[in-house]
Scaffold this motif. Sequence first.
Motif, PDB file in Angstrom:
ATOM      1  N   ALA A 145     -41.759  74.502  55.625  1.00  0.00           N
ATOM      2  CA  ALA A 145     -43.045  75.173  55.403  1.00  0.00           C
ATOM      3  C   ALA A 145     -43.842  75.293  56.698  1.00  0.00           C
ATOM      4  N   ALA A 146     -43.764  76.474  57.320  1.00  0.00           N
ATOM      5  CA  ALA A 146     -44.545  76.730  58.533  1.00  0.00           C
ATOM      6  C   ALA A 146     -45.985  77.058  58.161  1.00  0.00           C
ATOM      7  N   ARG A 147     -46.911  76.360  58.787  1.00  0.00           N
ATOM      8  CA  ARG A 147     -48.332  76.589  58.556  1.00  0.00           C
ATOM      9  C   ARG A 147     -49.056  76.542  59.894  1.00  0.00           C
ATOM     10  N   PRO A 148     -50.223  77.178  59.991  1.00  0.00           N
ATOM     11  CA  PRO A 148     -50.956  77.154  61.269  1.00  0.00           C
ATOM     12  C   PRO A 148     -51.360  75.733  61.654  1.00  0.00           C
ATOM     13  N   LEU A 149     -51.382  75.489  62.938  1.00  0.00           N
ATOM     14  CA  LEU A 149     -51.869  74.222  63.477  1.00  0.00           C
ATOM     15  C   LEU A 149     -53.331  74.365  63.886  1.00  0.00           C
ATOM     16  N   ASN A 150     -54.000  73.240  63.963  1.00  0.00           N
ATOM     17  CA  ASN A 150     -55.372  73.151  64.463  1.00  0.00           C
ATOM     18  C   ASN A 150     -56.367  73.962  63.637  1.00  0.00           C
ATOM     19  N   GLU A 151     -56.144  73.984  62.313  1.00  0.00           N
ATOM     20  CA  GLU A 151     -57.140  74.475  61.387  1.00  0.00           C
ATOM     21  C   GLU A 151     -57.742  73.283  60.649  1.00  0.00           C
ATOM     22  N   ARG A 152     -58.862  73.509  59.963  1.00  0.00           N
ATOM     23  CA  ARG A 152     -59.524  72.396  59.270  1.00  0.00           C
ATOM     24  C   ARG A 152     -58.595  71.776  58.240  1.00  0.00           C
ATOM     25  N   VAL A 153     -58.556  70.450  58.217  1.00  0.00           N
ATOM     26  CA  VAL A 153     -57.787  69.705  57.219  1.00  0.00           C
ATOM     27  C   VAL A 153     -58.702  68.692  56.555  1.00  0.00           C
ATOM     28  N   ARG A 154     -58.210  68.121  55.460  1.00  0.00           N
ATOM     29  CA  ARG A 154     -58.875  66.970  54.842  1.00  0.00           C
ATOM     30  C   ARG A 154     -57.911  65.800  54.900  1.00  0.00           C
ATOM     31  N   CYS A 155     -58.398  64.692  55.426  1.00  0.00           N
ATOM     32  CA  CYS A 155     -57.574  63.497  55.567  1.00  0.00           C
ATOM     33  C   CYS A 155     -58.413  62.309  55.124  1.00  0.00           C
ATOM     34  N   GLY A 156     -57.932  61.585  54.126  1.00  0.00           N
ATOM     35  CA  GLY A 156     -58.695  60.448  53.627  1.00  0.00           C
ATOM     36  C   GLY A 156     -60.050  60.839  53.094  1.00  0.00           C
ATOM     37  N   GLY A 157     -60.163  62.073  52.598  1.00  0.00           N
ATOM     38  CA  GLY A 157     -61.407  62.541  52.025  1.00  0.00           C
ATOM     39  C   GLY A 157     -62.406  63.121  53.001  1.00  0.00           C
ATOM     40  N   VAL A 158     -62.052  63.191  54.281  1.00  0.00           N
ATOM     41  CA  VAL A 158     -62.969  63.679  55.313  1.00  0.00           C
ATOM     42  C   VAL A 158     -62.443  64.995  55.877  1.00  0.00           C
ATOM     43  N   ALA A 159     -63.318  65.971  56.024  1.00  0.00           N
ATOM     44  CA  ALA A 159     -62.954  67.220  56.694  1.00  0.00           C
ATOM     45  C   ALA A 159     -62.846  66.967  58.191  1.00  0.00           C
ATOM     46  N   VAL A 160     -61.742  67.428  58.770  1.00  0.00           N
ATOM     47  CA  VAL A 160     -61.501  67.214  60.197  1.00  0.00           C
ATOM     48  C   VAL A 160     -61.161  68.558  60.837  1.00  0.00           C
ATOM     49  N   ASP A 161     -61.896  68.906  61.881  1.00  0.00           N
ATOM     50  CA  ASP A 161     -61.614  70.103  62.662  1.00  0.00           C
ATOM     51  C   ASP A 161     -60.939  69.713  63.964  1.00  0.00           C
ATOM     52  N   ALA A 162     -60.114  70.603  64.475  1.00  0.00           N
ATOM     53  CA  ALA A 162     -59.503  70.372  65.784  1.00  0.00           C
ATOM     54  C   ALA A 162     -60.597  70.122  66.812  1.00  0.00           C
ATOM     55  N   GLY A 163     -60.414  69.070  67.606  1.00  0.00           N
ATOM     56  CA  GLY A 163     -61.388  68.733  68.633  1.00  0.00           C
ATOM     57  C   GLY A 163     -62.431  67.729  68.212  1.00  0.00           C
ATOM     58  N   ASP A 164     -62.578  67.454  66.908  1.00  0.00           N
ATOM     59  CA  ASP A 164     -63.425  66.341  66.493  1.00  0.00           C
ATOM     60  C   ASP A 164     -62.882  65.055  67.105  1.00  0.00           C
ATOM     61  N   THR A 165     -63.746  64.103  67.340  1.00  0.00           N
ATOM     62  CA  THR A 165     -63.290  62.816  67.870  1.00  0.00           C
ATOM     63  C   THR A 165     -62.939  61.886  66.718  1.00  0.00           C
ATOM     64  N   VAL A 166     -61.719  61.389  66.741  1.00  0.00           N
ATOM     65  CA  VAL A 166     -61.241  60.466  65.713  1.00  0.00           C
ATOM     66  C   VAL A 166     -61.162  59.078  66.334  1.00  0.00           C
ATOM     67  N   VAL A 167     -61.818  58.121  65.695  1.00  0.00           N
ATOM     68  CA  VAL A 167     -61.818  56.729  66.164  1.00  0.00           C
ATOM     69  C   VAL A 167     -61.228  55.873  65.054  1.00  0.00           C
ATOM     70  N   ALA A 168     -60.231  55.071  65.383  1.00  0.00           N
ATOM     71  CA  ALA A 168     -59.529  54.276  64.373  1.00  0.00           C
ATOM     72  C   ALA A 168     -59.284  52.868  64.901  1.00  0.00           C
ATOM     73  N   ASP A 169     -59.563  51.893  64.045  1.00  0.00           N
ATOM     74  CA  ASP A 169     -59.260  50.501  64.374  1.00  0.00           C
ATOM     75  C   ASP A 169     -58.963  49.760  63.075  1.00  0.00           C
ATOM     76  N   GLU A 170     -58.939  48.431  63.120  1.00  0.00           N
ATOM     77  CA  GLU A 170     -58.553  47.676  61.938  1.00  0.00           C
ATOM     78  C   GLU A 170     -59.574  47.778  60.807  1.00  0.00           C
ATOM     79  N   GLU A 171     -60.770  48.269  61.102  1.00  0.00           N
ATOM     80  CA  GLU A 171     -61.795  48.437  60.079  1.00  0.00           C
ATOM     81  C   GLU A 171     -61.676  49.764  59.328  1.00  0.00           C
ATOM     82  N   GLY A 172     -61.046  50.763  59.954  1.00  0.00           N
ATOM     83  CA  GLY A 172     -60.919  52.053  59.306  1.00  0.00           C
ATOM     84  C   GLY A 172     -60.880  53.187  60.304  1.00  0.00           C
ATOM     85  N   VAL A 173     -61.098  54.411  59.783  1.00  0.00           N
ATOM     86  CA  VAL A 173     -61.018  55.623  60.602  1.00  0.00           C
ATOM     87  C   VAL A 173     -62.300  56.431  60.390  1.00  0.00           C
TER      88      VAL A 173
END
Length: 207
Positions: free
Chosen positions: A130-158
């Motif tokens: 299934a080929a799909r476009p990259l770097n479009e808005r996604v939802r991950c863990g209930g959060v909308a994420v756009d390409a270029g947003d800063t993602v910070v992850a550690d043992e407490e969460g994301v």
Amino acid sequence: MTDVDAFTDIPTTTLADLLGRGQVMDIGIRPLWGPGPRVAGPAFTVDCPPGDNLMLHAAIHRAAPGSVVVVESGDLDHALAGGNVCAVAQRRGIAAFVADGLIRDLGEVRDLRFPVFARGVIPIPGTKSAARPLNERVRCGGVAVDAGDTVVADEEGVVVVPAARRAEVLAAARAKLAEEADETLDAWESAHRTRIDRILADQGFDG
């Protein structure tokens, strides 16, 4: 150090206090091995339909060094990636995977010390069709994420910091951490008790 790199010094707890629940992924997105480092980087977003992992496998050859690859999937029956995919991602300088799905070869990934935040592990792989476009808005863990947003992850969460708010949030986080560092436990305890007692009194509690 860039603004994005500077977020490796900011705990997700601090960011959650500033950004609120809407920017914090749900508790199912967790580190799959530990203890591990805090990671931060610009999101490279990937959409994989259930049962298929083609676009994550494509992303590892396209994401820039320092990126956090963020995957929308939701599939709990097939692995999105395994040891070799994680090894290539690490070799190419990708900071981490944050995946709303599963991986396999956890022992290999742990030995690599490649950070993966996901819902768990399963030994069976998905298909690649299934080929799909990259770097479009996604939802991950209930959060909308756009390409270029800063993602910070550690043992407490994301936590996801919207790109437009990066400088503002970084400055506020640094100020908050500096204020907390200057406060003794005795001072915190006194202020905390005063605050809690006032809330209780306002609600008529007299115990």
